[in-house]
Design an enzyme around this catalytic site. Structure first.
Site, PDB file in Angstrom:
ATOM      1  N   VAL A   1      12.929  82.362   4.968  1.00 25.03           N
ATOM      2  CA  VAL A   1      12.904  82.066   3.541  1.00 25.03           C
ATOM      3  C   VAL A   1      11.733  82.772   2.853  1.00 25.03           C
ATOM      4  O   VAL A   1      11.537  82.617   1.653  1.00 25.03           O
ATOM      5  CB  VAL A   1      12.862  80.536   3.301  1.00 25.03           C
ATOM      6  CG1 VAL A   1      14.142  79.884   3.823  1.00 25.03           C
ATOM      7  CG2 VAL A   1      11.639  79.885   3.969  1.00 25.03           C
TER       8      VAL A   1
ATOM      9  N   HIS B   1      19.379  81.531   4.923  1.00 27.25           N
ATOM     10  CA  HIS B   1      18.859  80.180   4.679  1.00 27.25           C
ATOM     11  C   HIS B   1      18.097  80.072   3.363  1.00 27.25           C
ATOM     12  O   HIS B   1      17.249  79.189   3.209  1.00 27.25           O
ATOM     13  CB  HIS B   1      17.985  79.732   5.866  1.00 27.25           C
ATOM     14  CG  HIS B   1      18.771  79.542   7.130  1.00 27.25           C
ATOM     15  ND1 HIS B   1      18.192  79.472   8.376  1.00 27.25           N
ATOM     16  CD2 HIS B   1      20.111  79.397   7.332  1.00 27.25           C
ATOM     17  CE1 HIS B   1      19.139  79.304   9.292  1.00 27.25           C
ATOM     18  NE2 HIS B   1      20.309  79.263   8.691  1.00 27.25           N
TER      19      HIS B   1
ATOM     20  N   CYS C   1      18.207  74.500  -9.966  1.00 27.57           N
ATOM     21  CA  CYS C   1      18.508  73.161 -10.487  1.00 27.57           C
ATOM     22  C   CYS C   1      19.623  72.528  -9.655  1.00 27.57           C
ATOM     23  O   CYS C   1      20.660  73.159  -9.436  1.00 27.57           O
ATOM     24  CB  CYS C   1      18.935  73.286 -11.940  1.00 27.57           C
ATOM     25  SG  CYS C   1      19.611  71.763 -12.616  1.00 27.57           S
TER      26      CYS C   1
ATOM     27  N   CYS D   1      14.713  71.365 -14.860  1.00 31.13           N
ATOM     28  CA  CYS D   1      15.457  72.555 -15.280  1.00 31.13           C
ATOM     29  C   CYS D   1      15.305  72.746 -16.790  1.00 31.13           C
ATOM     30  O   CYS D   1      15.467  71.789 -17.548  1.00 31.13           O
ATOM     31  CB  CYS D   1      16.922  72.355 -14.912  1.00 31.13           C
ATOM     32  SG  CYS D   1      18.023  73.602 -15.558  1.00 31.13           S
TER      33      CYS D   1
ATOM     34  N   GLY E   1      12.917  87.449  17.143  1.00 29.85           N
ATOM     35  CA  GLY E   1      12.061  86.332  16.741  1.00 29.85           C
ATOM     36  C   GLY E   1      12.806  85.088  16.318  1.00 29.85           C
ATOM     37  O   GLY E   1      12.381  84.409  15.383  1.00 29.85           O
ATOM     38  N   THR E   2      13.902  84.794  17.011  1.00 24.33           N
ATOM     39  CA  THR E   2      14.596  83.527  16.709  1.00 24.33           C
ATOM     40  C   THR E   2      14.928  82.800  18.000  1.00 24.33           C
ATOM     41  O   THR E   2      15.277  83.433  19.001  1.00 24.33           O
ATOM     42  CB  THR E   2      15.876  83.746  15.858  1.00 24.33           C
ATOM     43  OG1 THR E   2      16.592  82.504  15.759  1.00 24.33           O
ATOM     44  CG2 THR E   2      16.792  84.808  16.405  1.00 24.33           C
ATOM     45  N   SER E   3      14.828  81.473  17.944  1.00 27.94           N
ATOM     46  CA  SER E   3      15.179  80.665  19.108  1.00 27.94           C
ATOM     47  C   SER E   3      16.694  80.617  19.284  1.00 27.94           C
ATOM     48  O   SER E   3      17.183  80.171  20.320  1.00 27.94           O
ATOM     49  CB  SER E   3      14.640  79.240  18.939  1.00 27.94           C
ATOM     50  OG  SER E   3      15.169  78.671  17.755  1.00 27.94           O
TER      51      SER E   3
HETATM   52  C1  BJW Z   1       8.309  85.437  18.249  1.00 22.24           C
HETATM   53  C2  BJW Z   1       6.961  85.670  17.980  1.00 22.24           C
HETATM   54  C3  BJW Z   1       6.582  87.005  17.744  1.00 22.24           C
HETATM   55  C4  BJW Z   1       7.223  83.570  18.289  1.00 22.24           C
HETATM   56  N1  BJW Z   1       7.520  87.965  17.793  1.00 22.24           N
HETATM   57  N2  BJW Z   1       9.210  86.404  18.303  1.00 22.24           N
HETATM   58  C5  BJW Z   1      27.132  73.537  15.858  1.00 22.24           C
HETATM   59  C6  BJW Z   1      26.590  72.847  16.921  1.00 22.24           C
HETATM   60  C7  BJW Z   1      25.515  71.975  16.728  1.00 22.24           C
HETATM   61  C8  BJW Z   1      24.967  71.772  15.476  1.00 22.24           C
HETATM   62  C9  BJW Z   1      25.497  72.466  14.426  1.00 22.24           C
HETATM   63  C10 BJW Z   1      26.571  73.327  14.620  1.00 22.24           C
HETATM   64  N3  BJW Z   1      26.879  73.880  13.407  1.00 22.24           N
HETATM   65  C11 BJW Z   1      26.044  73.381  12.484  1.00 22.24           C
HETATM   66  C12 BJW Z   1      25.209  72.515  13.068  1.00 22.24           C
HETATM   67  C13 BJW Z   1      24.137  71.747  12.386  1.00 22.24           C
HETATM   68  C14 BJW Z   1      22.896  72.563  12.121  1.00 22.24           C
HETATM   69  C15 BJW Z   1      22.340  73.104  13.434  1.00 22.24           C
HETATM   70  O1  BJW Z   1      22.502  74.245  13.800  1.00 22.24           O
HETATM   71  N4  BJW Z   1      21.581  72.280  14.154  1.00 22.24           N
HETATM   72  C16 BJW Z   1      20.999  72.705  15.435  1.00 22.24           C
HETATM   73  C17 BJW Z   1      19.484  72.587  15.333  1.00 22.24           C
HETATM   74  C18 BJW Z   1      21.591  71.874  16.534  1.00 22.24           C
HETATM   75  N5  BJW Z   1      23.193  73.636  11.188  1.00 22.24           N
HETATM   76  C19 BJW Z   1      23.289  73.437   9.899  1.00 22.24           C
HETATM   77  O2  BJW Z   1      23.183  72.323   9.423  1.00 22.24           O
HETATM   78  C20 BJW Z   1      23.551  74.642   9.032  1.00 22.24           C
HETATM   79  N6  BJW Z   1      24.606  74.398   8.135  1.00 22.24           N
HETATM   80  C21 BJW Z   1      25.895  74.399   8.508  1.00 22.24           C
HETATM   81  O3  BJW Z   1      26.230  74.669   9.630  1.00 22.24           O
HETATM   82  O4  BJW Z   1      26.783  74.129   7.484  1.00 22.24           O
HETATM   83  C22 BJW Z   1      28.081  73.689   7.818  1.00 22.24           C
HETATM   84  C23 BJW Z   1      27.964  72.219   8.013  1.00 22.24           C
HETATM   85  C24 BJW Z   1      28.014  71.390   6.924  1.00 22.24           C
HETATM   86  C25 BJW Z   1      27.902  70.004   7.107  1.00 22.24           C
HETATM   87  C26 BJW Z   1      27.707  69.503   8.385  1.00 22.24           C
HETATM   88  C27 BJW Z   1      27.639  70.358   9.473  1.00 22.24           C
HETATM   89  C28 BJW Z   1      27.743  71.725   9.288  1.00 22.24           C
HETATM   90  C29 BJW Z   1      22.338  74.901   8.140  1.00 22.24           C
HETATM   91  C30 BJW Z   1      21.148  75.258   8.918  1.00 22.24           C
HETATM   92  C31 BJW Z   1      19.949  75.379   7.970  1.00 22.24           C
HETATM   93  C32 BJW Z   1      18.663  75.612   8.749  1.00 22.24           C
HETATM   94  N7  BJW Z   1      17.546  75.356   7.901  1.00 22.24           N
HETATM   95  C33 BJW Z   1      16.222  75.649   8.406  1.00 22.24           C
HETATM   96  C34 BJW Z   1      15.224  75.193   7.334  1.00 22.24           C
HETATM   97  C35 BJW Z   1      15.294  76.141   6.134  1.00 22.24           C
HETATM   98  C36 BJW Z   1      14.329  75.752   5.096  1.00 22.24           C
HETATM   99  C37 BJW Z   1      12.920  75.823   5.557  1.00 22.24           C
HETATM  100  O5  BJW Z   1      12.423  76.919   5.845  1.00 22.24           O
HETATM  101  O6  BJW Z   1      12.314  74.761   5.611  1.00 22.24           O
HETATM  102  O7  BJW Z   1      16.094  77.045   8.671  1.00 22.24           O
HETATM  103  S1  BJW Z   1      15.864  74.897   9.961  1.00 22.24           S
HETATM  104  C38 BJW Z   1      14.865  76.222  10.559  1.00 22.24           C
HETATM  105  O8  BJW Z   1      15.510  76.780  11.733  1.00 22.24           O
HETATM  106  C39 BJW Z   1      14.931  77.311   9.488  1.00 22.24           C
HETATM  107  C40 BJW Z   1      15.124  78.553  10.306  1.00 22.24           C
HETATM  108  O9  BJW Z   1      15.687  79.602   9.514  1.00 22.24           O
HETATM  109  C41 BJW Z   1      16.024  78.078  11.415  1.00 22.24           C
HETATM  110  C42 BJW Z   1      15.981  78.959  12.645  1.00 22.24           C
HETATM  111  O10 BJW Z   1      14.727  78.954  13.219  1.00 22.24           O
HETATM  112  P1  BJW Z   1      14.153  80.251  13.919  1.00 22.24           P
HETATM  113  O11 BJW Z   1      13.971  81.319  12.901  1.00 22.24           O
HETATM  114  O12 BJW Z   1      14.965  80.575  15.095  1.00 22.24           O
HETATM  115  O13 BJW Z   1      12.692  79.758  14.329  1.00 22.24           O
HETATM  116  P2  BJW Z   1      12.241  78.986  15.681  1.00 22.24           P
HETATM  117  O14 BJW Z   1      10.919  78.414  15.395  1.00 22.24           O
HETATM  118  O15 BJW Z   1      13.287  78.105  16.177  1.00 22.24           O
HETATM  119  O16 BJW Z   1      12.092  80.171  16.737  1.00 22.24           O
HETATM  120  C43 BJW Z   1      11.063  81.138  16.596  1.00 22.24           C
HETATM  121  C44 BJW Z   1      11.226  82.157  17.700  1.00 22.24           C
HETATM  122  O17 BJW Z   1      10.277  83.178  17.492  1.00 22.24           O
HETATM  123  C45 BJW Z   1      10.978  81.599  19.110  1.00 22.24           C
HETATM  124  O18 BJW Z   1      12.033  81.986  19.963  1.00 22.24           O
HETATM  125  C46 BJW Z   1       9.674  82.259  19.545  1.00 22.24           C
HETATM  126  O19 BJW Z   1       9.627  82.525  20.929  1.00 22.24           O
HETATM  127  C47 BJW Z   1       9.718  83.533  18.745  1.00 22.24           C
HETATM  128  N8  BJW Z   1       8.426  84.160  18.443  1.00 22.24           N
HETATM  129  N9  BJW Z   1       6.279  84.542  18.016  1.00 22.24           N
HETATM  130  C48 BJW Z   1       8.780  87.713  18.075  1.00 22.24           C
HETATM  131  N10 BJW Z   1       5.266  87.383  17.487  1.00 22.24           N
HETATM  132 ZN    ZN Z   2      20.014  72.591 -14.752  1.00 15.16          ZN
END
Ligand code: BJW
Ligand code: ZN
Length: 256
Positions: free
Chosen positions: A103, A119, A127, A155, A195-197
């Site tokens: 983000v 995301h 709004c 808004c 860089g994503t889990s």
């Molecule tokens: C390095 C490093 C270096 C360190 N160099 N690397 C199917 C199965 C199960 C669950 C679900 C499913 N489908 C949907 C879901 C639910 C949910 C989900 O996935 N949950 C799981 C956790 C189980 N998904 C959703 O809800 C999504 N929506 C959706 O599917 O809509 C349809 C729906 C509607 C209604 C009901 C159900 C479904 C939306 C997901 C939104 C995620 N939002 C967040 C917060 C955003 C706002 C904010 O910033 O606060 O997004 S959560 C957070 O995780 C953020 C990130 O974008 C996202 C991913 O994280 P990321 O980028 O992978 O970070 P980390 O910390 O996890 O990993 C970092 C990595 O970097 C590590 O591997 C390190 O090793 C590495 N690293 N240093 C390179 N120097």
């Molecule tokens: Zn509005």
């Protein structure tokens, strides 16, 4: 750092590269990831209290203040060598699509065009009633670690409550952006996941779509993620070291 010549050859021949980035690419810029042990945001903050529609309904000031703190950190940060390597690569390959779960705007500030933000974006709150994007005041807020309670603004068009411009758990991804990400993942020759889990869906499914369509898939991460068996190659190390070296050796050195 020297990469496998066969890998470099595969990269050099690519016409269409797609890259999916996550929080780890901005870690070297000082932006915390979510799930890293000790330093990840979810180690200190409860996602159910901050990153869900229910949390914002329950305590909007807590959520808005936390996101203002996160926005402040991004405004104070600078893109790092990994963001810059991707921006450079976009000028070296016929087509490069950049998809991010982040983000922040560090890809844009490094010079990458057309970034697909799955995301949302911290800089684009909107709004919750009429969805108009809210114009944030200029300048960098000055907030303590973790932020403080700040009532969300109203808004200017309809007086509705303004919300952070991010996608929370349980919310759908922006539809056009998601479709574009699926398309580029399905047509690319090379897919690089950085860089994503890969724990959050549906973003994590993109690498599987690319692999199923026959792309060379490369993961860049200092840690294991569970994708090791799914990708063609895992390059272990920080993105800020691996990506500039990879771009240099594959695309900026004479072929051997
Ligand atoms: C390095 C490093 C270096 C360190 N160099 N690397 C199917 C199965 C199960 C669950 C679900 C499913 N489908 C949907 C879901 C639910 C949910 C989900 O996935 N949950 C799981 C956790 C189980 N998904 C959703 O809800 C999504 N929506 C959706 O599917 O809509 C349809 C729906 C509607 C209604 C009901 C159900 C479904 C939306 C997901 C939104 C995620 N939002 C967040 C917060 C955003 C706002 C904010 O910033 O606060 O997004 S959560 C957070 O995780 C953020 C990130 O974008 C996202 C991913 O994280 P990321 O980028 O992978 O970070 P980390 O910390 O996890 O990993 C970092 C990595 O970097 C590590 O591997 C390190 O090793 C590495 N690293 N240093 C390179 N120097
Ligand atoms: Zn509005």
């Amino acid at each position: 750092m020297q990469f496998d010549p066969a890998l470099l050859k595969g990269l050099r021949g690519a016409r269409h590269v797609a890259i999916l980035t996550g929080a780890g690419i901005s870690a070297d810029s000082g932006i915390p990831t979510f799930r890293d042990k000790l330093t990840g945001l979810w180690e200190q903050y409860d996602p159910s209290e901050l990153a869900t529609p229910a949390a914002f309904k329950h305590d909007g000031a807590l959520v808005w203040g936390w996101y203002e703190w996160r926005r402040m950190m991004v405004l104070r940060a600078q893109p790092n060598a990994a963001h810059r390597a991707i921006a450079t690569l976009s000028e070296l390959v016929p087509q490069l699509a950049l998809v991010t779960q982040n983000v922040d705007d560090l890809h844009e500030r490094a010079g990458s065009p057309g970034v697909l933000h799955l995301h949302g974006e911290l800089a684009r709150p909107y709004c919750e009633a009429c969805r108009n994007v809210y114009r944030l005041p200029e300048g960098i807020p000055d907030l303590p670690v973790g932020g403080k309670r700040i009532p969300p603004p109203q808004c200017v068009s309809c007086g509705g409550r303004v919300r952070p411009g991010v996608v929370w758990f349980g919310e759908g991804l922006p539809e056009l952006t998601w479709h574009a990400a699926v398309t580029v993942s399905s047509v690319c020759d090379v897919f690089i996941i950085v860089g994503t889990s890969a724990l959050v869906q549906p973003a994590a499914s993109l690498v599987h779509k690319a692999a199923a369509a026959g792309a060379l898939t490369i993961q860049v991460n200092p840690n294991t993620t569970g994708l090791e068996d799914a990708v063609s190659v895992s390059l272990r190390g920080p993105a800020g070291q691996i990506l500039p070296a990879l771009v240099q050796q594959a695309w900026c050195s004479p072929a051997r």
